[in-house]
Write a protein that holds these residues in place. Sequence first.
Motif, short mmCIF file in Angstrom:
data_model
loop_
_atom_site.label_atom_id
_atom_site.label_comp_id
_atom_site.label_asym_id
_atom_site.label_seq_id
_atom_site.Cartn_x
_atom_site.Cartn_y
_atom_site.Cartn_z
N PHE A 304 0.82 -1.20 0.00
CA PHE A 304 0.00 0.00 0.00
C PHE A 304 0.87 1.26 0.00
CE2 PHE A 304 -2.14 3.64 1.68
CZ PHE A 304 -3.31 3.63 0.96
N TRP A 305 1.87 1.31 0.87
CA TRP A 305 2.66 2.55 0.97
C TRP A 305 3.65 2.70 -0.18
CZ3 TRP A 305 0.60 6.35 3.18
CH2 TRP A 305 -0.23 6.16 4.29
N PHE A 306 3.94 1.61 -0.88
CA PHE A 306 4.75 1.78 -2.09
C PHE A 306 4.00 2.64 -3.10
CE2 PHE A 306 6.58 0.85 -6.20
CZ PHE A 306 7.93 0.95 -5.92
N HIS A 358 8.43 4.87 6.10
CA HIS A 358 8.28 5.82 7.22
C HIS A 358 6.83 5.83 7.73
CE1 HIS A 358 7.75 9.33 4.11
NE2 HIS A 358 6.59 8.81 4.38
N HIS A 359 5.95 5.18 7.00
CA HIS A 359 4.57 5.02 7.51
C HIS A 359 4.46 3.79 8.39
CE1 HIS A 359 2.93 8.20 4.95
NE2 HIS A 359 3.85 7.81 4.07
N MET A 360 5.56 3.06 8.52
CA MET A 360 5.47 1.74 9.16
C MET A 360 6.47 1.57 10.30
SD MET A 360 5.20 -0.29 5.57
CE MET A 360 5.38 -1.89 6.34
N ILE A 447 -2.14 19.69 6.62
CA ILE A 447 -1.56 20.97 6.23
C ILE A 447 -0.72 20.82 4.96
CG2 ILE A 447 0.06 22.77 6.90
CD1 ILE A 447 -1.01 22.60 9.69
N VAL A 448 0.18 19.82 4.94
CA VAL A 448 1.13 19.75 3.84
C VAL A 448 0.49 19.20 2.57
CG1 VAL A 448 2.05 17.43 4.20
CG2 VAL A 448 3.53 19.20 3.32
N MET A 449 -0.48 18.33 2.73
CA MET A 449 -1.07 17.74 1.54
C MET A 449 -2.47 18.28 1.30
SD MET A 449 -1.61 13.83 0.43
CE MET A 449 -2.70 13.32 1.73
C1 HEM Z 1 9.80 17.02 4.24
C2 HEM Z 1 8.89 16.29 3.77
C3 HEM Z 1 8.09 15.22 4.52
C4 HEM Z 1 8.46 14.33 5.45
C5 HEM Z 1 9.83 14.18 6.04
C6 HEM Z 1 7.30 13.55 5.80
C7 HEM Z 1 7.26 12.52 6.72
C8 HEM Z 1 6.15 11.78 7.07
C9 HEM Z 1 6.14 10.68 7.96
C10 HEM Z 1 7.35 10.10 8.65
C11 HEM Z 1 4.86 10.23 8.08
C12 HEM Z 1 4.35 9.04 8.89
C13 HEM Z 1 3.86 9.48 10.21
C14 HEM Z 1 3.15 8.38 10.96
O1 HEM Z 1 2.18 7.79 10.43
O2 HEM Z 1 3.54 8.14 12.11
C15 HEM Z 1 4.07 11.06 7.23
C16 HEM Z 1 2.73 10.91 7.07
C17 HEM Z 1 2.05 11.46 6.03
N1 HEM Z 1 2.54 12.41 5.15
FE1 HEM Z 1 4.36 13.26 5.20
N2 HEM Z 1 6.25 13.97 5.09
C18 HEM Z 1 6.70 14.98 4.27
C19 HEM Z 1 5.97 15.66 3.34
C20 HEM Z 1 4.74 15.26 2.94
C21 HEM Z 1 4.07 15.76 1.79
C22 HEM Z 1 4.63 16.79 0.81
C23 HEM Z 1 2.88 15.14 1.75
C24 HEM Z 1 1.79 15.28 0.76
C25 HEM Z 1 1.73 16.10 -0.18
C26 HEM Z 1 2.77 14.26 2.88
C27 HEM Z 1 1.68 13.48 3.16
C28 HEM Z 1 1.59 12.61 4.21
C29 HEM Z 1 0.45 11.79 4.50
C30 HEM Z 1 -0.82 11.70 3.67
C31 HEM Z 1 0.72 11.08 5.65
C32 HEM Z 1 -0.17 10.17 6.48
C33 HEM Z 1 -0.94 9.12 5.86
C34 HEM Z 1 -1.75 8.35 6.89
O3 HEM Z 1 -1.19 7.76 7.80
O4 HEM Z 1 -2.99 8.35 6.77
N3 HEM Z 1 3.92 14.38 3.60
N4 HEM Z 1 4.88 12.02 6.63
#
Ligand code: HEM
Length: 616
Positions: A304-306, A358-360, A447-449
């Motif tokens: 899934f995360w791939f 990093h999601h796992m 916020i980011v997405m």
């Molecule tokens: C510097 C850039 C980024 C880093 C280092 C980063 C890191 C992470 C990490 C480590 C997680 C997992 C957290 C967890 O579940 O414990 C996460 C979750 C997530 N990130 Fe980021 N992220 C970054 C940028 C982005 C961007 C640009 C997007 C989307 C446009 C994004 C979308 C998401 C989403 C959708 C999840 C969570 C999905 C879920 O569990 O339902 N991230 N991010």
Amino acid sequence: MSSSHHSHKETDILIEKQGFDDHFHEHHEGDKYQTNFLFKYIFSMDHKIIARQFLMTGIFWAIIGAAMSIIFRLQLGFPDESIAWLKPILGKWIIINDAGMGSLDPEFYYALVTMHGTIIVFFVLTAGLSGTFSNLLIPLQLGARDMASPFLNMLSYWFFFLSSVVMFYSLFLSTGPFSGGWTAYPPLSALPQASIGSGAGMTLWLVSLALFVVSVLLGGMNYITTVLNLRTKGMSLWRMPLTIWAFLVTAILALLSFPVLFSGFLLLIFDRSLGTSFYISDIFINGMALDRIGGSPILYQHIFWFLGHPEVYIIILPAMGLVSEVLSVHARKPIFGYRAMVYSILAIAFLSFIVWAHHMFMSGVNPFISNFFVVFTLIIAVPSAVKVFNWISTLYGGNIRLNTPMLFCIGFVSMFISGGLTGIFLGNSAIDIQQHDTYFVVAHFHIVMGVAAFFGMFAGVYHWFPKMFGRFMNETLGKVHFWITMIGAYAVFGPMHFLGMAGVPRRYYRFDSFEAFTGFDDMNKFITIAAIITFFAQIMFVVNFFWSMYKGRKVTNQNPWGATTLEWTTPIEAGHGNWPGKIPSVQRWAYDYGKDGIEFTQQHVPLREGEEHSSH
Ligand code: HEM
Ligand SMILES: [Cu+2]
């Protein structure tokens, strides 16, 4: 605004003189696909109409997805208030107790969060965003009559439509839609008896997303082929606007990652209906062991995360492309660091394939393996920071028009910085062990997405609305929309960081049985109220959108923003084929703003005497 430099007429004369003659009229006279309403607007093969279809369907889903979030936010913010008034809409999912108090069925709460995520991620921010703007801009900005295959393009929309119909239908099942989270982890997704939404709801979820993948693949193949093969004379890769670079790389990401998800789904379908055990093992139901052994739910998470991680970039890259373009036009300056922007897009795209675990971190993967993913996750911050630096440098010293599209670009940059910073925390496995599955993660990705991608989309809609509908959107309403959304989004997602740091888990129905979390009632109320206000600002956008389609100020100038790219050389109401005569040929890169004291020079205008190409 005047197109001081060359008027409407001059543009056409130039194109006729310099342009590329593909004998369009001889072949397409009277375009047989546009003979009646059905084929002109419904089963259209014109990329401009298909773009509008993606946009309209996206708006439809955005309203539903956002309304769902308001309903579950009411539950979170006001768990002790009656919502019996929602009974007419939600029926049996509102439970009325003896005292007449109505509350949300806990099972349906999960269904709502699941559907909200699925709908916003796939239907709104993938199809609605990339589908709309790749379709609209790839042929127009590259100087092509249409996509490489208009027919596959039409199919791409209709597969999305079918996918939508199936998902929509699942909302009305007596057992409700799927309720195991948008990531659909087994066993909730693999065992039909696991929960109420795991049966028919999950089956339809899978059917819908399988159709969706087909739509993405058909679209993506078309986008890539068109960009590589149908650029007009003179449009070398390094002269393409950043929008096109973003759409191209997005399509490549999609083609490499969605098929993996599709295969993962096939295995899931086998587990559900053929009795295989790819994803399940050692499951006990009421103390009885199931005889399904040998599989691993972690395998599903990897698969899934791939897709899932590249998917978040499939969402954000097109928004980045739109923002780079709109920002430059309305700052009246060339985009800063054009090549660095392209290389950053490529770097982000490559890295997005090697960070998925990093999601796992909390799923039981080997901690030494985690280190690999920590390192590459943190490296993504570098190209991301390059882009942020370049957007800010583009604004610096610009002759900025603070109109609605520009405001949303600035909002995008702000949101991307705020949400990106929290990503750097989460990317460290040692910190993520604390934060995983809390509201800190919810704050980060919304916020980011979520918000950032919506801002990119809004910037795009306000900016290209005149191209799509020949009219402008209302500026005052637009600005009000921006400010409420900007402040509202921070008000909603800002406090969630604190909830998360205090350990409040995501996806819980209510918190009153946890002593540690009861102190946050007021914060939850505040978030809900902010969400409701922000929601109404979006309704205002929708009203503005449809009102402006019919009543907005008319566009009278082919190039109302004074932009350099080719879409503004087509007639205001362009037919199928985009240019009535020859296709413009391209003489320069896409960002000649303010060069030699001239406000802007369009891409099809030859070098002036003694002028040199802008170095970039
Ligand atoms: C510097 C850039 C980024 C880093 C280092 C980063 C890191 C992470 C990490 C480590 C997680 C997992 C957290 C967890 O579940 O414990 C996460 C979750 C997530 N990130 Fe980021 N992220 C970054 C940028 C982005 C961007 C640009 C997007 C989307 C446009 C994004 C979308 C998401 C989403 C959708 C999840 C969570 C999905 C879920 O569990 O339902 N991230 N991010
Ligand atoms: Cu990720």
